[in-house]
Scaffold this motif. Structure first.
Motif, PDB file in Angstrom:
ATOM      1  N   ALA A  46      -7.066  -8.410  -8.890  1.00 31.56           N
ATOM      2  CA  ALA A  46      -6.408  -7.275  -9.537  1.00 31.56           C
ATOM      3  C   ALA A  46      -6.225  -6.101  -8.581  1.00 31.56           C
ATOM      4  CB  ALA A  46      -7.206  -6.831 -10.760  1.00 31.56           C
ATOM      5  N   HIS A  47      -6.863  -6.153  -7.426  1.00 31.25           N
ATOM      6  CA  HIS A  47      -6.729  -5.091  -6.431  1.00 31.25           C
ATOM      7  C   HIS A  47      -5.526  -5.362  -5.529  1.00 31.25           C
ATOM      8  CE1 HIS A  47     -10.518  -3.691  -7.846  1.00 31.25           C
ATOM      9  NE2 HIS A  47     -11.263  -4.583  -7.208  1.00 31.25           N
ATOM     10  N   SER A  48      -5.207  -4.396  -4.704  1.00 31.94           N
ATOM     11  CA  SER A  48      -4.141  -4.552  -3.714  1.00 31.94           C
ATOM     12  C   SER A  48      -4.553  -5.581  -2.668  1.00 31.94           C
ATOM     13  CB  SER A  48      -3.862  -3.204  -3.033  1.00 31.94           C
ATOM     14  OG  SER A  48      -3.226  -3.389  -1.785  1.00 31.94           O
ATOM     15  N   ARG A  49      -3.747  -6.632  -2.487  1.00 33.81           N
ATOM     16  CA  ARG A  49      -4.054  -7.634  -1.467  1.00 33.81           C
ATOM     17  C   ARG A  49      -4.081  -7.013  -0.079  1.00 33.81           C
ATOM     18  NH1 ARG A  49      -0.900 -11.031  -4.709  1.00 33.81           N
ATOM     19  NH2 ARG A  49       1.007 -10.668  -3.521  1.00 33.81           N
ATOM     20  N   ALA A  50      -3.160  -6.102   0.182  1.00 31.51           N
ATOM     21  CA  ALA A  50      -3.095  -5.478   1.507  1.00 31.51           C
ATOM     22  C   ALA A  50      -4.380  -4.718   1.809  1.00 31.51           C
ATOM     23  CB  ALA A  50      -1.892  -4.544   1.590  1.00 31.51           C
ATOM     24  N   THR A  51      -4.888  -4.009   0.814  1.00 33.53           N
ATOM     25  CA  THR A  51      -6.118  -3.231   0.999  1.00 33.53           C
ATOM     26  C   THR A  51      -7.327  -4.141   1.184  1.00 33.53           C
ATOM     27  OG1 THR A  51      -5.239  -1.417  -0.338  1.00 33.53           O
ATOM     28  CG2 THR A  51      -7.623  -1.514  -0.071  1.00 33.53           C
ATOM     29  N   VAL A  52      -7.444  -5.159   0.350  1.00 32.28           N
ATOM     30  CA  VAL A  52      -8.583  -6.077   0.423  1.00 32.28           C
ATOM     31  C   VAL A  52      -8.599  -6.816   1.753  1.00 32.28           C
ATOM     32  CG1 VAL A  52      -9.591  -8.173  -0.563  1.00 32.28           C
ATOM     33  CG2 VAL A  52      -8.826  -6.323  -2.067  1.00 32.28           C
ATOM     34  N   GLU A 106       1.567   1.475   1.511  1.00 25.17           N
ATOM     35  CA  GLU A 106       2.238   1.888   0.279  1.00 25.17           C
ATOM     36  C   GLU A 106       1.293   1.826  -0.915  1.00 25.17           C
ATOM     37  OE1 GLU A 106       5.938  -0.078  -0.518  1.00 25.17           O
ATOM     38  OE2 GLU A 106       6.549  -0.031   1.586  1.00 25.17           O
ATOM     39  N   ASP A 107       0.433   0.809  -0.944  1.00 19.92           N
ATOM     40  CA  ASP A 107      -0.486   0.671  -2.066  1.00 19.92           C
ATOM     41  C   ASP A 107      -1.506   1.792  -2.119  1.00 19.92           C
ATOM     42  OD1 ASP A 107       0.722  -1.547  -3.099  1.00 19.92           O
ATOM     43  OD2 ASP A 107      -0.715  -2.998  -2.293  1.00 19.92           O
ATOM     44  N   CYS A 108      -1.885   2.330  -0.973  1.00 22.86           N
ATOM     45  CA  CYS A 108      -2.820   3.453  -0.969  1.00 22.86           C
ATOM     46  C   CYS A 108      -2.150   4.706  -1.537  1.00 22.86           C
ATOM     47  CB  CYS A 108      -3.329   3.714   0.449  1.00 22.86           C
ATOM     48  SG  CYS A 108      -4.604   4.990   0.531  1.00 22.86           S
ATOM     49  N   VAL A 109      -0.928   4.934  -1.125  1.00 26.64           N
ATOM     50  CA  VAL A 109      -0.160   6.078  -1.676  1.00 26.64           C
ATOM     51  C   VAL A 109      -0.045   5.931  -3.190  1.00 26.64           C
ATOM     52  CG1 VAL A 109       2.075   7.243  -1.681  1.00 26.64           C
ATOM     53  CG2 VAL A 109       1.105   6.403   0.469  1.00 26.64           C
ATOM     54  N   GLU A 110       0.303   4.718  -3.643  1.00 25.76           N
ATOM     55  CA  GLU A 110       0.443   4.446  -5.073  1.00 25.76           C
ATOM     56  C   GLU A 110      -0.892   4.602  -5.792  1.00 25.76           C
ATOM     57  OE1 GLU A 110       1.380   2.942  -8.942  1.00 25.76           O
ATOM     58  OE2 GLU A 110       2.475   4.064  -7.393  1.00 25.76           O
ATOM     59  N   GLY A 111      -1.976   4.079  -5.191  1.00 26.41           N
ATOM     60  CA  GLY A 111      -3.281   4.138  -5.830  1.00 26.41           C
ATOM     61  C   GLY A 111      -3.780   5.554  -6.014  1.00 26.41           C
ATOM     62  N   HIS A 157      -2.450   3.563 -14.478  1.00 25.79           N
ATOM     63  CA  HIS A 157      -2.803   2.354 -13.745  1.00 25.79           C
ATOM     64  C   HIS A 157      -1.844   2.166 -12.568  1.00 25.79           C
ATOM     65  CE1 HIS A 157      -5.858   0.967 -16.508  1.00 25.79           C
ATOM     66  NE2 HIS A 157      -5.028   1.109 -17.532  1.00 25.79           N
ATOM     67  N   PRO A 158      -2.359   1.822 -11.398  1.00 24.65           N
ATOM     68  CA  PRO A 158      -1.477   1.614 -10.238  1.00 24.65           C
ATOM     69  C   PRO A 158      -0.647   0.345 -10.384  1.00 24.65           C
ATOM     70  CG  PRO A 158      -3.719   0.999  -9.691  1.00 24.65           C
ATOM     71  CD  PRO A 158      -3.780   1.611 -11.059  1.00 24.65           C
ATOM     72  N   GLU A 159       0.508   0.341  -9.771  1.00 28.58           N
ATOM     73  CA  GLU A 159       1.370  -0.835  -9.714  1.00 28.58           C
ATOM     74  C   GLU A 159       1.460  -1.284  -8.253  1.00 28.58           C
ATOM     75  OE1 GLU A 159       5.097  -0.118 -11.567  1.00 28.58           O
ATOM     76  OE2 GLU A 159       4.213   0.574 -13.470  1.00 28.58           O
ATOM     77  N   TRP A 160       0.662  -2.291  -7.912  1.00 26.46           N
ATOM     78  CA  TRP A 160       0.536  -2.701  -6.525  1.00 26.46           C
ATOM     79  C   TRP A 160       1.779  -3.453  -6.046  1.00 26.46           C
ATOM     80  CZ3 TRP A 160      -3.030   0.320  -5.372  1.00 26.46           C
ATOM     81  CH2 TRP A 160      -4.251   0.394  -6.030  1.00 26.46           C
ATOM     82  N   GLN A 161       2.188  -3.157  -4.836  1.00 24.18           N
ATOM     83  CA  GLN A 161       3.251  -3.895  -4.158  1.00 24.18           C
ATOM     84  C   GLN A 161       2.681  -4.832  -3.095  1.00 24.18           C
ATOM     85  OE1 GLN A 161       6.447  -3.615  -5.317  1.00 24.18           O
ATOM     86  NE2 GLN A 161       5.404  -2.340  -6.854  1.00 24.18           N
ATOM     87  N   HIS A 162       1.375  -4.719  -2.875  1.00 26.04           N
ATOM     88  CA  HIS A 162       0.642  -5.556  -1.907  1.00 26.04           C
ATOM     89  C   HIS A 162       1.163  -5.367  -0.484  1.00 26.04           C
ATOM     90  CE1 HIS A 162      -1.365  -7.285  -5.327  1.00 26.04           C
ATOM     91  NE2 HIS A 162      -0.201  -7.617  -5.858  1.00 26.04           N
ATOM     92  N   ARG A 163       1.440  -4.093  -0.177  1.00 29.54           N
ATOM     93  CA  ARG A 163       1.842  -3.752   1.190  1.00 29.54           C
ATOM     94  C   ARG A 163       1.505  -2.295   1.489  1.00 29.54           C
ATOM     95  NH1 ARG A 163       6.988  -4.634  -1.428  1.00 29.54           N
ATOM     96  NH2 ARG A 163       8.069  -2.651  -1.779  1.00 29.54           N
TER      97      ARG A 163
END
Length: 259
Positions: free
Chosen positions: A200-206, A239-244, A253-259
């Motif tokens: 459920a987390h951002s793949r890019a972040t993980v 991008e996911d950090c900015v969104e988060g 709730h954040p909408e992850w783009q996984h990038r």
């Protein structure tokens, strides 16, 4: 991928790899190791995968190397191939960009215990048992020792290596070999719960975080802070950090783009 020895089950962003030599407690023959290695290499390039689970079929997770295969070797060349391939597989697990979870039932012994220790997380049934019993047959668990000594405290590792005794899942959780000890009936559902929470987390972040975790482990404190400070800077540019952060500030709730 050798489907007869390693099976793959895809559930959205989650992949479950199953060792499939149930008649031999999923012992790590050279062919099984090579099939697992090929599967890991293939999956490492799939950016749509959030979490990888490694499980076993049949009555146990993995009983270690195939001793019959090793005993019947004509010379040391087969032994060299087995141990070098096994070492490559364990290092590949650490290098996988996504988190890897061991789902353990039955026994996980010798190189099977090494496999558990090499994964990022481990969930085990309360009926499962663990051991590095090589000393009992005159073959010290030297390669399992590499993963084990990095997963638990030195004295706990030496206890397992020198005594060669089976330990319970409860004891394995106490010493940090596994993360969770759960009722056997709940093993798969609990593992999927953990995996889906990560997914459920951002793949890019993980992925950025997992890579950084293992890099900094091998550095002194000053270099580790330099490394991770730059990693935080890089993370802030995703991008996911900015969104988060925006989602947190605006209580949505954040909408992850996984990038």
């Amino acid at each position: 991928m050798e489907q007869s020895l390693v099976t793959l089950d895809r559930q959205d962003a989650l992949v479950i790899l199953r060792l499939n030599r149930p008649q031999a407690y999923n012992s790590l023959s050279l062919q099984l190791l090579e099939a697992l290695q090929a599967a890991l290499i293939e999956l490492a390039d799939d950016e749509s995968i959030s979490v990888l689970v490694i499980a076993g079929t049949g009555r146990g997770f993995c009983s270690g190397h195939d001793l019959k295969e090793m005993r019947n070797a004509e010379d040391a060349s087969l032994h060299q191939r087995i141990f070098s391939t096994c070492s490559a597989v364990m290092q590949q697990i650490i290098a996988m960009p996504m988190p890897v979870i061991a789902q353990v039932h039955g026994i996980a012994t010798a190189a099977g215990c090494q496999l558990v220790a090499s994964c990022d997380l481990a969930v085990a049934a309360d009926t499962s048992r663990f051991a590095t019993p090589g000393v009992n047959i005159g073959l010290f668990c030297s390669t399992p020792m590499v993963a084990l000594s990095r997963a638990v405290q030195p004295k706990h590792a030496m206890e397992m290596l020198l005594l060669g005794d089976m330990i319970s899942a409860q004891r394995a959780a106490e010493i940090g070999l596994i993360n969770w000890c759960v009722p056997a009936a709940d093993l798969e559902s609990y593992t999927l719960e953990v995996a889906n929470k990560i997914a459920a987390h951002s793949r890019a972040t993980v992925r950025l975080g997992k890579q950084g975790f293992y890099q900094q482990l091998n550095q002194n404190v000053e270099d580790a802070y330099d490394n991770c400070s730059q990693r935080m800077v890089n993370n802030m540019q995703l991008e996911d950090c900015v969104e988060g952060i925006d989602a947190f500030v605006n209580k949505r709730h954040p909408e992850w783009q996984h990038r």
